[in-house]
Design a protein around this motif. Structure first.
Motif, PDB file in Angstrom:
ATOM      1  N   ALA B  25       0.875  -1.180   0.000  1.00 46.01           N
ATOM      2  CA  ALA B  25       0.000   0.000   0.000  1.00 46.01           C
ATOM      3  C   ALA B  25       0.910   1.226   0.000  1.00 46.01           C
ATOM      4  O   ALA B  25       1.031   1.942   0.992  1.00 46.01           O
ATOM      5  CB  ALA B  25      -0.916  -0.016   1.220  1.00 46.01           C
ATOM      6  N   ALA B  26       1.588   1.414  -1.117  1.00 51.81           N
ATOM      7  CA  ALA B  26       2.566   2.499  -1.253  1.00 51.81           C
ATOM      8  C   ALA B  26       2.709   2.813  -2.727  1.00 51.81           C
ATOM      9  O   ALA B  26       2.405   1.969  -3.581  1.00 51.81           O
ATOM     10  CB  ALA B  26       3.914   2.070  -0.682  1.00 51.81           C
ATOM     11  N   THR B  27       3.159   4.016  -3.023  1.00 55.12           N
ATOM     12  CA  THR B  27       3.402   4.381  -4.420  1.00 55.12           C
ATOM     13  C   THR B  27       4.792   3.914  -4.840  1.00 55.12           C
ATOM     14  O   THR B  27       5.651   3.643  -3.995  1.00 55.12           O
ATOM     15  CB  THR B  27       3.327   5.911  -4.593  1.00 55.12           C
ATOM     16  N   PRO B  28       5.053   3.843  -6.164  1.00 47.92           N
ATOM     17  CA  PRO B  28       6.415   3.541  -6.611  1.00 47.92           C
ATOM     18  C   PRO B  28       7.443   4.506  -6.007  1.00 47.92           C
ATOM     19  O   PRO B  28       8.533   4.078  -5.605  1.00 47.92           O
ATOM     20  CB  PRO B  28       6.323   3.690  -8.141  1.00 47.92           C
ATOM     21  N   ALA B  29       7.092   5.788  -5.921  1.00 50.24           N
ATOM     22  CA  ALA B  29       8.042   6.772  -5.369  1.00 50.24           C
ATOM     23  C   ALA B  29       8.353   6.476  -3.897  1.00 50.24           C
ATOM     24  O   ALA B  29       9.499   6.629  -3.452  1.00 50.24           O
ATOM     25  CB  ALA B  29       7.484   8.190  -5.513  1.00 50.24           C
ATOM     26  N   ARG B 153       4.157  -0.991   7.033  1.00 46.96           N
ATOM     27  CA  ARG B 153       3.694  -0.182   8.161  1.00 46.96           C
ATOM     28  C   ARG B 153       4.169   1.264   8.023  1.00 46.96           C
ATOM     29  O   ARG B 153       3.403   2.206   8.245  1.00 46.96           O
ATOM     30  CB  ARG B 153       4.185  -0.793   9.480  1.00 46.96           C
ATOM     31  N   LEU B 154       5.438   1.433   7.655  1.00 45.42           N
ATOM     32  CA  LEU B 154       5.960   2.794   7.454  1.00 45.42           C
ATOM     33  C   LEU B 154       5.142   3.538   6.397  1.00 45.42           C
ATOM     34  O   LEU B 154       4.863   4.731   6.535  1.00 45.42           O
ATOM     35  CB  LEU B 154       7.430   2.754   7.022  1.00 45.42           C
ATOM     36  N   ALA B 155       4.755   2.809   5.355  1.00 48.52           N
ATOM     37  CA  ALA B 155       3.981   3.458   4.282  1.00 48.52           C
ATOM     38  C   ALA B 155       2.591   3.830   4.773  1.00 48.52           C
ATOM     39  O   ALA B 155       2.128   4.961   4.544  1.00 48.52           O
ATOM     40  CB  ALA B 155       3.896   2.529   3.069  1.00 48.52           C
ATOM     41  N   THR B 156       1.922   2.910   5.438  1.00 47.40           N
ATOM     42  CA  THR B 156       0.537   3.199   5.865  1.00 47.40           C
ATOM     43  C   THR B 156       0.511   4.265   6.955  1.00 47.40           C
ATOM     44  O   THR B 156      -0.474   4.975   7.113  1.00 47.40           O
ATOM     45  CB  THR B 156      -0.187   1.925   6.351  1.00 47.40           C
ATOM     46  N   GLU B 157       1.609   4.382   7.724  1.00 52.10           N
ATOM     47  CA  GLU B 157       1.690   5.427   8.755  1.00 52.10           C
ATOM     48  C   GLU B 157       2.260   6.735   8.198  1.00 52.10           C
ATOM     49  O   GLU B 157       2.622   7.629   8.962  1.00 52.10           O
ATOM     50  CB  GLU B 157       2.538   4.933   9.932  1.00 52.10           C
ATOM     51  N   HIS B 158       2.391   6.814   6.876  1.00 55.16           N
ATOM     52  CA  HIS B 158       2.861   8.029   6.193  1.00 55.16           C
ATOM     53  C   HIS B 158       4.245   8.462   6.682  1.00 55.16           C
ATOM     54  O   HIS B 158       4.531   9.644   6.807  1.00 55.16           O
ATOM     55  CB  HIS B 158       1.843   9.177   6.378  1.00 55.16           C
ATOM     56  N   LYS B 159       5.102   7.491   6.961  1.00 52.88           N
ATOM     57  CA  LYS B 159       6.458   7.803   7.418  1.00 52.88           C
ATOM     58  C   LYS B 159       7.486   7.677   6.299  1.00 52.88           C
ATOM     59  O   LYS B 159       8.681   7.688   6.533  1.00 52.88           O
ATOM     60  CB  LYS B 159       6.819   6.913   8.606  1.00 52.88           C
ATOM     61  N   ILE B 160       7.027   7.489   5.051  1.00 51.98           N
ATOM     62  CA  ILE B 160       7.943   7.428   3.915  1.00 51.98           C
ATOM     63  C   ILE B 160       7.629   8.605   2.992  1.00 51.98           C
ATOM     64  O   ILE B 160       6.500   8.778   2.595  1.00 51.98           O
ATOM     65  CB  ILE B 160       7.790   6.123   3.104  1.00 51.98           C
TER      66      ILE B 160
END
Lengths: 160, 160
Positions: B25-29, B153-160
């Motif tokens: 659940a993250a974008t390529p970027a 988890r980092l992606a879903t928590e907007h930490k990337i």
């Protein structure tokens, strides 16, 4: 009359690997220098008809390299990284920029045969048999054989 | 209840390659950043029981990297070069320093699935089936699955 020393070029039957083997009248240290000193490298690598120019070259573990080979208006650029540069072996990546998708992992090592002679082993690993076999059909043996003949000459003329 | 997302781990039958595939659940970027920003990378890579510390990290084409993973007194160091770092893919070399002879050529790319989801493809190429299969039997799937769960988890928590 000169004895023509051919390079053994072998395609592994089970792995997408090309292996080159050639004996030189040179020490392991001379062959290492020939592959790491950019001023020596440009003098021998590739076919006689091309002239090499270094763009950048940092022959240390973790360094990178790029050079351009020219014949008249034609240009062929090659680049990669040095994963490992040591007395025992060199491991580097290799891309011909005309086919930027292709990346080879090259491993070179120098087998001391004694009496100032050394067997060079060069292995190129790619991720498909099709890519490997296309490279074998490309006429690459001309560059390999002419290049290594120049390297041998540099060694026997004490220019390495 | 959390859905457990497993990574698909495939050994190519004809080539000495392992392929990992996993949807995020993250974008390529975001996935590119997770693999190139060292401060993000140390937070997710490898099993939960190890703590990563960057030694050096230069995520540019031609750069190099090294990090150490620790659990109590245990230390595992990894190093390599970045052959190519671009929006489309990352090509890098990889060595576990505990087995310094072994070098893998890794290619990662990010397939945009739309709706903020991306399929990560990671390919590791080595020069023997024995080495590839020993790696598969080493329990590497624990580090892969736990690592990618942290990345998710980092992606879903907007930490990337």
């Amino acid at each position: 009359m000169n004895k023509i020393v051919e390079t053994t070029i072998e395609a592994d039957p089970k792995l997408p690997i090309i292996r080159l083997t050639r004996d030189f009248a040179a020490t392991p240290a001379q062959l290492l220098r020939a592959h790491t000193d950019p001023e020596i490298f440009v003098q021998w690598s590739g076919p006689d008809s091309l002239t090499n120019t270094i763009d950048y070259w940092d022959a240390r573990t973790g360094g990178s390299w790029r050079y351009v080979a020219r014949r008249g208006d034609e240009e062929y650029a090659f680049r990669g990284t040095f994963h490992e540069v040591g007395p025992e072996r060199i491991v580097q990546t290799f891309t011909f920029e005309g086919q930027p998708e292709g990346v080879a992992l090259e491993t070179l090592w120098f087998e001391d045969l004694g009496d100032g002679r050394t067997r060079l082993h060069a292995q190129s690993l790619v991720d498909s048999f099709e890519g490997r076999d296309a490279w074998l059909r490309s006429g690459m043996e001309v560059g390999v054989n002419e290049g290594y003949a120049k390297l041998e000459r540099l060694a026997t003329e004490h220019k390495i």
